[in-house]
Design an enzyme around this catalytic site. Structure first.
Site, mmCIF file in Angstrom:
data_model
loop_
_atom_site.group_PDB
_atom_site.id
_atom_site.type_symbol
_atom_site.label_atom_id
_atom_site.label_comp_id
_atom_site.label_asym_id
_atom_site.label_seq_id
_atom_site.Cartn_x
_atom_site.Cartn_y
_atom_site.Cartn_z
ATOM 1 N N MET A 30 90.090 71.168 -6.105
ATOM 2 C CA MET A 30 90.667 72.523 -6.075
ATOM 3 C C MET A 30 89.746 73.497 -6.813
ATOM 4 O O MET A 30 90.169 74.609 -7.163
ATOM 5 C CB MET A 30 92.063 72.518 -6.699
ATOM 6 C CG MET A 30 93.029 71.649 -5.898
ATOM 7 S SD MET A 30 94.744 72.162 -6.033
ATOM 8 C CE MET A 30 94.995 72.020 -7.777
ATOM 9 N N HIS A 37 84.571 66.510 -12.015
ATOM 10 C CA HIS A 37 84.302 66.604 -10.574
ATOM 11 C C HIS A 37 82.870 66.144 -10.275
ATOM 12 O O HIS A 37 82.613 65.465 -9.282
ATOM 13 C CB HIS A 37 84.440 68.053 -10.101
ATOM 14 C CG HIS A 37 85.795 68.666 -10.285
ATOM 15 N ND1 HIS A 37 86.035 69.724 -11.136
ATOM 16 C CD2 HIS A 37 86.998 68.372 -9.731
ATOM 17 C CE1 HIS A 37 87.323 70.066 -11.079
ATOM 18 N NE2 HIS A 37 87.927 69.254 -10.243
HETATM 19 P P1 AMP Z 1 91.291 68.841 -8.933
HETATM 20 O O1 AMP Z 1 90.264 69.867 -8.642
HETATM 21 O O2 AMP Z 1 91.920 68.972 -10.272
HETATM 22 O O3 AMP Z 1 92.287 68.682 -7.808
HETATM 23 O O4 AMP Z 1 90.516 67.458 -9.006
HETATM 24 C C1 AMP Z 1 89.724 67.016 -7.939
HETATM 25 C C2 AMP Z 1 89.352 65.589 -8.189
HETATM 26 O O5 AMP Z 1 88.634 65.483 -9.424
HETATM 27 C C3 AMP Z 1 90.589 64.678 -8.330
HETATM 28 O O6 AMP Z 1 90.341 63.452 -7.669
HETATM 29 C C4 AMP Z 1 90.713 64.514 -9.813
HETATM 30 O O7 AMP Z 1 91.357 63.316 -10.203
HETATM 31 C C5 AMP Z 1 89.251 64.506 -10.233
HETATM 32 N N1 AMP Z 1 89.147 64.854 -11.650
HETATM 33 C C6 AMP Z 1 89.654 65.944 -12.276
HETATM 34 N N2 AMP Z 1 89.410 65.890 -13.597
HETATM 35 C C7 AMP Z 1 88.762 64.728 -13.823
HETATM 36 C C8 AMP Z 1 88.243 64.079 -14.986
HETATM 37 N N3 AMP Z 1 88.362 64.612 -16.195
HETATM 38 N N4 AMP Z 1 87.623 62.894 -14.835
HETATM 39 C C9 AMP Z 1 87.488 62.323 -13.610
HETATM 40 N N5 AMP Z 1 87.957 62.888 -12.464
HETATM 41 C C10 AMP Z 1 88.582 64.068 -12.570
#
Ligand code: AMP
Length: 291
Positions: A30, A37
């Protein structure tokens, strides 16, 4: 790096890449990209010929009163971070292109959502599964990368891929943290200075709980209560949940051979933070035996 807004244009390009027998690694996000990410991107680059990242703040997964409008957005910075990280294709669809009309069909997640975030965010995982299904149809990746920070999301997506015989491998990646233990999150920038100072206590409390799970004979319910008090004494925020379940089944009945997830969520004024620790069955058994 090539940027796409239109799903059809992207699919056309990807089909031509696939015809050259190149493998495609996909990282759905997102946006408001951070090192968490970028670790997914790094893994995708190691395992695939072509890496694509999507940035789409999916309205379907936000409930009424949640932070859809306030969710941090920084698309130009995201493009530049993705390019520096070696992403090949950057997909930033608009809401109109992703949802041109009211959906006639959507995914309803049947299990694993009556606990953790699913319990406090009704419909959230239906929205996640529906958008991931759409993105997978557009991208048709060989592998897709998800962070274990959203462990329940990993379980839901793995189940969906299995249920619908989807030809994609789901790769779950470790949580990336700040030096003080706080899990990186796009929402962290919405913490006040004092909240940012308190926030790592969530992970510290989970570590304390994980230690108890490995070493003590206390019940998961007792340990959850102890972790809850640990958090409530150190953080001025509303605790959404602290829970201990089997993983990936997310069941309260835990067997010796089950991996366990110890997870927590807290609401600060402008940011809801989640975190978890996975305790593999073998670590519990080894430590109990003093190995
Ligand atoms: P988001 O943009 O928050 O929807 O996250 C996109 C992807 O990045 C998802 O698969 C999350 O689980 C992963 N993600 C977000 N924060 C972290 C983190 N601190 N460590 C590892 N993966 C992450």
């Amino acid at each position: 790096m090539k940027t796409f807004i239109s799903p059809i244009e992207l699919t056309k390009t990807l089909l031509s890449i696939k015809s050259e027998k190149k493998t495609i690694g996909f990282v759905p996000t997102m946006g408001s990209l951070h090192e968490g990410h970028l670790e997914l991107v790094k893994k995708a680059k190691q395992q695939n010929d072509v890496v694509i990242i999507s940035v789409f703040v999916n309205p379907l997964q936000f409930g009424a009163g949640e932070d859809y409008n306030e969710y941090p957005r920084s698309i130009e910075r995201d493009r530049s971070l993705a390019e520096q990280a070696g992403v090949d294709l950057f997909f930033e669809p608009t809401e109109d292109l992703m949802y041109p009309e009211k959906l006639n069909t959507s995914i309803v997640v049947e299990s694993g959502t009556n606990v953790l975030c699913g319990k406090s965010r009704p419909g959230h995982f239906d929205g996640v599964a529906t958008v991931v299904m759409k993105l997978f149809q557009i991208v048709q990746p060989d592998r897709s990368y998800f962070g274990l920070k959203d462990a329940q999301q990993v379980a839901v997506i793995k189940n969906m891929v299995k249920d619908f015989h989807m030809p994609v491998s789901i790769v779950a990646c470790d949580i990336v943290r700040e030096a003080d233990g706080l899990a990186l999150s796009s929402r962290n920038i919405r913490l006040s200075e004092n909240e940012r100072y308190q926030a790592p206590a969530l992970y510290k409390a989970l570590q304390y709980g994980a230690e108890l799970l490995s070493k003590s004979c206390r019940s998961p319910e007792d340990i959850s209560r102890m972790v809850y008090s640990h958090v409530s004494e150190r953080i001025e925020a509303k605790i959404d949940y602290i829970d201990i379940l089997s993983f990936p089944a997310l069941s309260r009945s835990i067997n010796e051979e089950d991996d366990i997830i110890l997870a927590g969520a807290v609401h600060f004024k402008k940011a809801r933070l989640i975190d978890n620790i996975l305790v593999p069955a073998e670590i519990r058994q080894k430590r109990k035996l003093g190995i």
